[in-house]
Design an enzyme around this catalytic site. Sequence first.
Site, mmCIF file in Angstrom:
data_model
loop_
_atom_site.group_PDB
_atom_site.id
_atom_site.type_symbol
_atom_site.label_atom_id
_atom_site.label_comp_id
_atom_site.label_asym_id
_atom_site.label_seq_id
_atom_site.Cartn_x
_atom_site.Cartn_y
_atom_site.Cartn_z
ATOM 1 N N LEU A 1 22.597 42.827 -10.519
ATOM 2 C CA LEU A 1 23.988 42.708 -10.063
ATOM 3 C C LEU A 1 24.882 43.223 -11.179
ATOM 4 O O LEU A 1 24.479 43.235 -12.350
ATOM 5 C CB LEU A 1 24.315 41.239 -9.751
ATOM 6 C CG LEU A 1 23.345 40.576 -8.761
ATOM 7 C CD1 LEU A 1 23.600 39.079 -8.679
ATOM 8 C CD2 LEU A 1 23.453 41.241 -7.391
ATOM 9 N N TYR B 1 5.651 49.114 -10.652
ATOM 10 C CA TYR B 1 6.090 49.014 -12.052
ATOM 11 C C TYR B 1 6.154 50.405 -12.679
ATOM 12 O O TYR B 1 7.125 50.761 -13.342
ATOM 13 C CB TYR B 1 5.108 48.121 -12.818
ATOM 14 C CG TYR B 1 5.523 47.838 -14.246
ATOM 15 C CD1 TYR B 1 6.577 46.977 -14.525
ATOM 16 C CD2 TYR B 1 4.851 48.425 -15.327
ATOM 17 C CE1 TYR B 1 6.956 46.698 -15.835
ATOM 18 C CE2 TYR B 1 5.225 48.162 -16.634
ATOM 19 C CZ TYR B 1 6.271 47.296 -16.877
ATOM 20 O OH TYR B 1 6.646 47.029 -18.182
#
Length: 327
Positions: free
Chosen positions: A67, A153
């Site tokens: 965020l 990943y």
Amino acid sequence: MSKERPAKPRALVTGGAGFLGSHLCEWLLGEGYRVICMDNLRTGSLENIAHLREDANFEYVHHDVTLHIEVEGELDEIYHFASPASPKDFERIPIPILKVGALGTYNSLGLAKSKCARLMLASSSEVYGDPLVHPQPEEYWGNVNQVGIRGVYDEAKRYAESITMAYHRHHRVDTRIVRIFNTYGPRMRPDDGRVVPNFVSQALAGEPLTVYGDGSQTRSVQYVDDLIEGTFRLMHSEETRPVNIGNPVEYPVREIARMILSLSGSRSEIVHEPLPQDDPKQRCPDITRAREILNWEPRVPAREGLRTTLDWFAKQPHRPQVPAPHG
Ligand code: UDP
């Protein structure tokens, strides 16, 4: 009139409550920094930074870096270390891994741009996938299965490197990329799933050491202090290309198991379990660039680092004691 002293540099460490992040925060405080440690505690832990929280130069901020990131005041350096990194997590939380590599890196770069801060990306030897070139120099482009389990990943880190270079070239953000090879040490989670914490916990508990496959696959393991020192040197160099930081001494996994058994004096046996999908057969850094540019090379031999790690794990209250040596 009082003379103004130059302010202490201020750094943000994303993932600062994780294994590597907490060691980095501690190092930076020791170097005279003011440190903001940011973490959402998905895989990090407040225990890792408990000893730092009394320090007036240390601040913990609970935040998820996928965020938008707000930090008040000036910032000199950003170390973007937030990411789950254990192969166990690749199956457990694949989407947060992709989000932190993509959105977390994007938000960290945006912050670096707005604060005119230097940013270091914690990348990984996983960008090389299951390498076909050995040892791996930074110029090697890798061999990654993007639709495999580890792909989440590997590709997150590859994307993170790409966006970091784009911000560097396009927005002139001052960036560094450290490619971290297998690192171990105190503060790894006992249930982390990686080879050293697994074998150490198993040896201390007197349980069998689980070697995946026949154990002939190799890893080069570096002690955390060596990694942090190399990282810090890179941050303060002018090198903007990726730099491998790892220990080039390579061991078959079964040899790592034997070393831990002998150091711990454990009577545990070694058992074999199936090799996970896309498990790299060989991994070893070519550290020529780090040697030449940073004048860095690892200093802690495996036996010494593993000894310290065993001692730390044995001292944890919820962990078993070192069993008595044979005989
Ligand atoms: N490994 C193992 N037993 C374990 C954990 C890991 O044999 O209990 C092996 C794993 O298959 C791999 C190597 O040790 O070949 C290193 O695994 P790790 O998860 O530490 O990191 P990786 O290098 O695979 O990202």
